[in-house]
Design an enzyme around this catalytic site. Structure first.
Site, PDB file in Angstrom:
ATOM      1  N   ARG A  12     -36.544-102.816  30.062  1.00  0.00           N
ATOM      2  CA  ARG A  12     -35.582-101.708  29.333  1.00  0.00           C
ATOM      3  C   ARG A  12     -33.949-102.359  29.555  1.00  0.00           C
ATOM      4  NH1 ARG A  12     -34.249 -97.480  31.686  1.00  0.00           N
ATOM      5  NH2 ARG A  12     -35.313 -97.615  33.165  1.00  0.00           N
TER       6      ARG A  12
ATOM      7  N   ARG B 172     -47.899 -91.092  22.732  1.00  0.00           N
ATOM      8  CA  ARG B 172     -48.336 -90.676  21.569  1.00  0.00           C
ATOM      9  C   ARG B 172     -47.200 -90.991  20.518  1.00  0.00           C
ATOM     10  NH1 ARG B 172     -51.892 -87.246  19.812  1.00  0.00           N
ATOM     11  NH2 ARG B 172     -51.951 -85.952  17.957  1.00  0.00           N
ATOM     12  N   GLY B 173     -46.133 -91.094  20.827  1.00  0.00           N
ATOM     13  CA  GLY B 173     -45.087 -91.707  19.853  1.00  0.00           C
ATOM     14  C   GLY B 173     -45.236 -93.258  19.563  1.00  0.00           C
ATOM     15  N   GLU B 174     -45.949 -93.828  20.471  1.00  0.00           N
ATOM     16  CA  GLU B 174     -46.278 -95.375  19.981  1.00  0.00           C
ATOM     17  C   GLU B 174     -47.337 -95.351  19.030  1.00  0.00           C
ATOM     18  OE1 GLU B 174     -44.779 -97.785  20.783  1.00  0.00           O
ATOM     19  OE2 GLU B 174     -43.530 -97.045  22.321  1.00  0.00           O
TER      20      GLU B 174
ATOM     21  N   HIS C 257     -39.468 -80.279  26.429  1.00  0.00           N
ATOM     22  CA  HIS C 257     -39.277 -81.686  26.753  1.00  0.00           C
ATOM     23  C   HIS C 257     -39.906 -82.498  25.587  1.00  0.00           C
ATOM     24  CE1 HIS C 257     -38.372 -85.324  28.998  1.00  0.00           C
ATOM     25  NE2 HIS C 257     -37.978 -84.692  29.821  1.00  0.00           N
TER      26      HIS C 257
ATOM     27  N   ARG D 165     -37.117 -89.493  17.112  1.00  0.00           N
ATOM     28  CA  ARG D 165     -37.432 -88.067  17.400  1.00  0.00           C
ATOM     29  C   ARG D 165     -36.565 -86.985  16.772  1.00  0.00           C
ATOM     30  NH1 ARG D 165     -42.286 -87.498  19.722  1.00  0.00           N
ATOM     31  NH2 ARG D 165     -42.691 -89.330  21.393  1.00  0.00           N
TER      32      ARG D 165
ATOM     33  N   ALA E 161     -38.216 -89.611  26.976  1.00  0.00           N
ATOM     34  CA  ALA E 161     -38.799 -90.122  28.353  1.00  0.00           C
ATOM     35  C   ALA E 161     -38.376 -89.485  29.378  1.00  0.00           C
ATOM     36  CB  ALA E 161     -38.266 -91.559  28.188  1.00  0.00           C
TER      37      ALA E 161
ATOM     38  N   ARG F  18     -43.238-109.147  36.760  1.00  0.00           N
ATOM     39  CA  ARG F  18     -41.743-108.654  36.681  1.00  0.00           C
ATOM     40  C   ARG F  18     -41.999-107.286  36.992  1.00  0.00           C
ATOM     41  NH1 ARG F  18     -41.227-104.510  32.633  1.00  0.00           N
ATOM     42  NH2 ARG F  18     -42.371-104.509  30.891  1.00  0.00           N
TER      43      ARG F  18
ATOM     44  N   SER G  33     -39.431 -95.136  20.348  1.00  0.00           N
ATOM     45  CA  SER G  33     -40.288 -93.939  20.349  1.00  0.00           C
ATOM     46  C   SER G  33     -39.421 -92.568  20.739  1.00  0.00           C
ATOM     47  CB  SER G  33     -41.840 -93.944  20.807  1.00  0.00           C
ATOM     48  OG  SER G  33     -41.608 -94.197  22.191  1.00  0.00           O
ATOM     49  N   HIS G  34     -38.560 -92.717  21.654  1.00  0.00           N
ATOM     50  CA  HIS G  34     -37.811 -91.621  21.990  1.00  0.00           C
ATOM     51  C   HIS G  34     -36.355 -91.713  21.602  1.00  0.00           C
ATOM     52  CE1 HIS G  34     -41.079 -91.617  24.677  1.00  0.00           C
ATOM     53  NE2 HIS G  34     -41.248 -90.102  24.326  1.00  0.00           N
TER      54      HIS G  34
HETATM   55  P1  NDP Z   1     -45.463 -98.222  28.757  1.00  0.00           P
HETATM   56  O1  NDP Z   1     -46.668 -98.501  28.743  1.00  0.00           O
HETATM   57  O2  NDP Z   1     -44.955 -98.940  27.486  1.00  0.00           O
HETATM   58  O3  NDP Z   1     -44.781 -98.500  30.077  1.00  0.00           O
HETATM   59  C1  NDP Z   1     -45.008 -97.847  31.243  1.00  0.00           C
HETATM   60  C2  NDP Z   1     -44.178 -98.326  32.428  1.00  0.00           C
HETATM   61  O4  NDP Z   1     -44.868 -99.567  32.858  1.00  0.00           O
HETATM   62  C3  NDP Z   1     -42.768 -98.737  31.908  1.00  0.00           C
HETATM   63  O5  NDP Z   1     -41.749 -98.143  33.220  1.00  0.00           O
HETATM   64  C4  NDP Z   1     -42.813-100.031  31.790  1.00  0.00           C
HETATM   65  O6  NDP Z   1     -41.446-100.718  32.049  1.00  0.00           O
HETATM   66  C5  NDP Z   1     -43.688-100.654  32.917  1.00  0.00           C
HETATM   67  N1  NDP Z   1     -44.445-101.862  32.527  1.00  0.00           N
HETATM   68  C6  NDP Z   1     -44.663-102.218  31.258  1.00  0.00           C
HETATM   69  N2  NDP Z   1     -45.117-103.691  31.251  1.00  0.00           N
HETATM   70  C7  NDP Z   1     -45.053-104.185  32.410  1.00  0.00           C
HETATM   71  C8  NDP Z   1     -45.503-105.226  33.070  1.00  0.00           C
HETATM   72  N3  NDP Z   1     -45.988-106.218  32.333  1.00  0.00           N
HETATM   73  N4  NDP Z   1     -45.147-105.347  34.235  1.00  0.00           N
HETATM   74  C9  NDP Z   1     -44.480-104.428  34.900  1.00  0.00           C
HETATM   75  N5  NDP Z   1     -44.262-103.210  34.400  1.00  0.00           N
HETATM   76  C10 NDP Z   1     -44.672-103.142  33.216  1.00  0.00           C
HETATM   77  O7  NDP Z   1     -45.189 -96.570  28.740  1.00  0.00           O
HETATM   78  P2  NDP Z   1     -46.087 -95.452  27.930  1.00  0.00           P
HETATM   79  O8  NDP Z   1     -46.366 -95.750  26.464  1.00  0.00           O
HETATM   80  O9  NDP Z   1     -47.008 -94.956  28.789  1.00  0.00           O
HETATM   81  O10 NDP Z   1     -44.918 -94.274  27.825  1.00  0.00           O
HETATM   82  C11 NDP Z   1     -43.603 -94.237  26.962  1.00  0.00           C
HETATM   83  C12 NDP Z   1     -42.678 -93.178  27.245  1.00  0.00           C
HETATM   84  O11 NDP Z   1     -43.213 -92.106  26.604  1.00  0.00           O
HETATM   85  C13 NDP Z   1     -42.300 -92.952  28.682  1.00  0.00           C
HETATM   86  O12 NDP Z   1     -41.121 -92.826  28.764  1.00  0.00           O
HETATM   87  C14 NDP Z   1     -42.784 -91.472  28.750  1.00  0.00           C
HETATM   88  O13 NDP Z   1     -42.168 -90.607  29.724  1.00  0.00           O
HETATM   89  C15 NDP Z   1     -42.841 -90.780  27.676  1.00  0.00           C
HETATM   90  N6  NDP Z   1     -43.651 -89.767  27.077  1.00  0.00           N
HETATM   91  C16 NDP Z   1     -42.970 -88.512  27.191  1.00  0.00           C
HETATM   92  C17 NDP Z   1     -43.786 -87.342  26.674  1.00  0.00           C
HETATM   93  C18 NDP Z   1     -43.132 -86.225  26.694  1.00  0.00           C
HETATM   94  O14 NDP Z   1     -43.845 -85.035  26.654  1.00  0.00           O
HETATM   95  N7  NDP Z   1     -42.026 -85.750  27.049  1.00  0.00           N
HETATM   96  C19 NDP Z   1     -45.139 -87.368  26.763  1.00  0.00           C
HETATM   97  C20 NDP Z   1     -45.740 -88.461  26.998  1.00  0.00           C
HETATM   98  C21 NDP Z   1     -45.139 -89.797  27.038  1.00  0.00           C
HETATM   99  P3  NDP Z   1     -40.361-101.362  30.846  1.00  0.00           P
HETATM  100  O15 NDP Z   1     -39.833 -99.994  30.258  1.00  0.00           O
HETATM  101  O16 NDP Z   1     -39.578-102.136  31.282  1.00  0.00           O
HETATM  102  O17 NDP Z   1     -41.461-102.102  30.140  1.00  0.00           O
END
Ligand code: NDP
Length: 333
Positions: free
Chosen positions: A307, A185-187, A119, A51, A122, A301, A46-47
């Site tokens: 990632r 939101r991207g998701e 911005h 985008r 991620a 984990r 999603s990033h």
């Molecule tokens: P996720 O819910 O996918 O993940 C959130 C965090 O939790 C990640 O670091 C992920 O690590 C970790 N995680 C997920 N599953 C587990 C698990 N089972 N055990 C331990 N850790 C876990 O992210 P979001 O959907 O909330 O956000 C996605 C992205 O969107 C982010 O990068 C955020 O910065 C970006 N974003 C940007 C915005 C902007 O305006 N610029 C606005 C909103 C969001 P891993 O990656 O390893 O799965």
């Protein structure tokens, strides 16, 4: 759905050419292409290239200054400020990184405030870069109001993400990065595009009814993770990235934005802490003990490991993107 598989060099080249063809100068195109390539490398779809059409839309309609020259200022020993010149955040972040690291090493901690910047990506690239330098990193960004506060039925907060990174002795980092919305939101945009349902509790429709239809949520409002607790964190992020640094709050972003769906203006706060000034060498050793104990638990984990696993594989397997997205970007060249 058909996919096209690209090498990371091809991802970077495609992103750079699309940005250069639509109003970015080389410095801005390179900085954004770096974040897009890193996202594709780490499986953060999603990033990644997803985008690019949004970036281009906002470059073409003038919301974003593709020729921006961010100005870095140091009004105090622990404070770095950047005026982003209405450009995209990656160049501002790139230019501020060295002064922020230097100030944190010298003083124990330092803060970076970025204003007048857009911005859309991620946050882990900025916090991980600090942890690789041996610092603890935290980052916060506010964004347009897409999320209802707990109990509310209309959007008020942005999905206001935050990230945290902790340095490891091998030069790596443990990093988490998450929206304060239950689902980024991207998701939801990708779920809508691909015809998938949104997770339960991701949002409500225009009338405030819970739904798993991503299109209805995108028109209605997203919800914070964890109810009022996530709502409180969204409030904190908004105050840190808005009023604290004399920037717009999520509510005010809406008034300034042209609604094109591209990156809106907003503030970013990045904190860097040097463990050497606090727990000294013990800080990292104690951190390792904690992380080892955590990751040795059954079913657990570390955040960021998905990632890192993708990062290890993508150079061999390439990055798969939908053929329709690939074509849409080709059409921008
Ligand atoms: P996720 O819910 O996918 O993940 C959130 C965090 O939790 C990640 O670091 C992920 O690590 C970790 N995680 C997920 N599953 C587990 C698990 N089972 N055990 C331990 N850790 C876990 O992210 P979001 O959907 O909330 O956000 C996605 C992205 O969107 C982010 O990068 C955020 O910065 C970006 N974003 C940007 C915005 C902007 O305006 N610029 C606005 C909103 C969001 P891993 O990656 O390893 O799965």
């Amino acid at each position: 759905m058909n996919d096209v598989t690209l090498s990371l060099d091809e991802v970077r080249d495609l992103a750079t050419r699309a940005l250069l063809a639509n109003g970015c100068n080389q410095a801005n195109a390179d900085a954004v292409a770096d974040t897009v390539t890193a996202a594709e490398r780490d499986g953060c779809k999603s990033h990644g290239l997803f985008r690019i059409p949004g970036y281009v839309k906002s470059l073409k309609n003038g919301k974003i200054n593709g020729q921006s020259t961010p100005v870095v200022m140091q009004p105090g020993p622990c404070i770095v400020k950047v005026d982003g010149d209405r450009g995209l955040a990656p160049l501002a972040l790139q230019m501020a990184r060295a002064p922020l690291i230097e100030a944190a090493r010298k003083n124990g901690m330092a803060a970076l405030a970025i204003r007048r910047s857009h911005h859309y990506a991620a946050l882990w690239p900025e916090t991980e870069a600090l942890a690789i330098e041996g610092l603890v990193g935290m980052a916060f960004v506010n964004s347009p109001p897409y999320m209802a506060p707990a109990g509310g039925k209309a959007p008020f907060f942005g999905t206001n993400p935050m990230s945290f990174a902790w340095p490891r002795p091998d030069g790596g980092a443990v990093v988490w990065d998450q929206a304060t919305a239950a689902t980024a939101r991207g998701e939801l945009q990708i779920a809508k595009r691909d015809g998938h349902a949104a997770p339960e509790c991701a949002g409500i429709d225009r009338d405030g009814n819970p739904t798993t239809d991503p299109a209805a949520i995108l028109e209605g409002a997203q919800l914070p993770f964890g109810g009022y607790k996530g709502g409180a964190i969204a409030l904190m992020v908004d105050l840190l990235c808005g009023p604290l640094i004399d920037e717009v709050s999520s509510q005010e972003v809406a008034a300034e934005d042209n609604g094109d769906g591209g990156p809106a203006t907003g503030g970013e706060l990045v904190l860097a802490i040097d463990p050497g000034h606090f727990g000294g060498a013990n800080a990292i050793a104690r951190g390792e003990r904690l992380l080892d104990a955590l990751s040795s638990m059954d079913g657990v984990r570390l955040p960021g490991n998905r990632r890192l696993a993708a990062r290890a594989q993508t150079p061999t397997h390439g990055a798969a993107i939908p053929a329709s997205l690939h074509q849409a970007i080709q059409d921008l060249l």
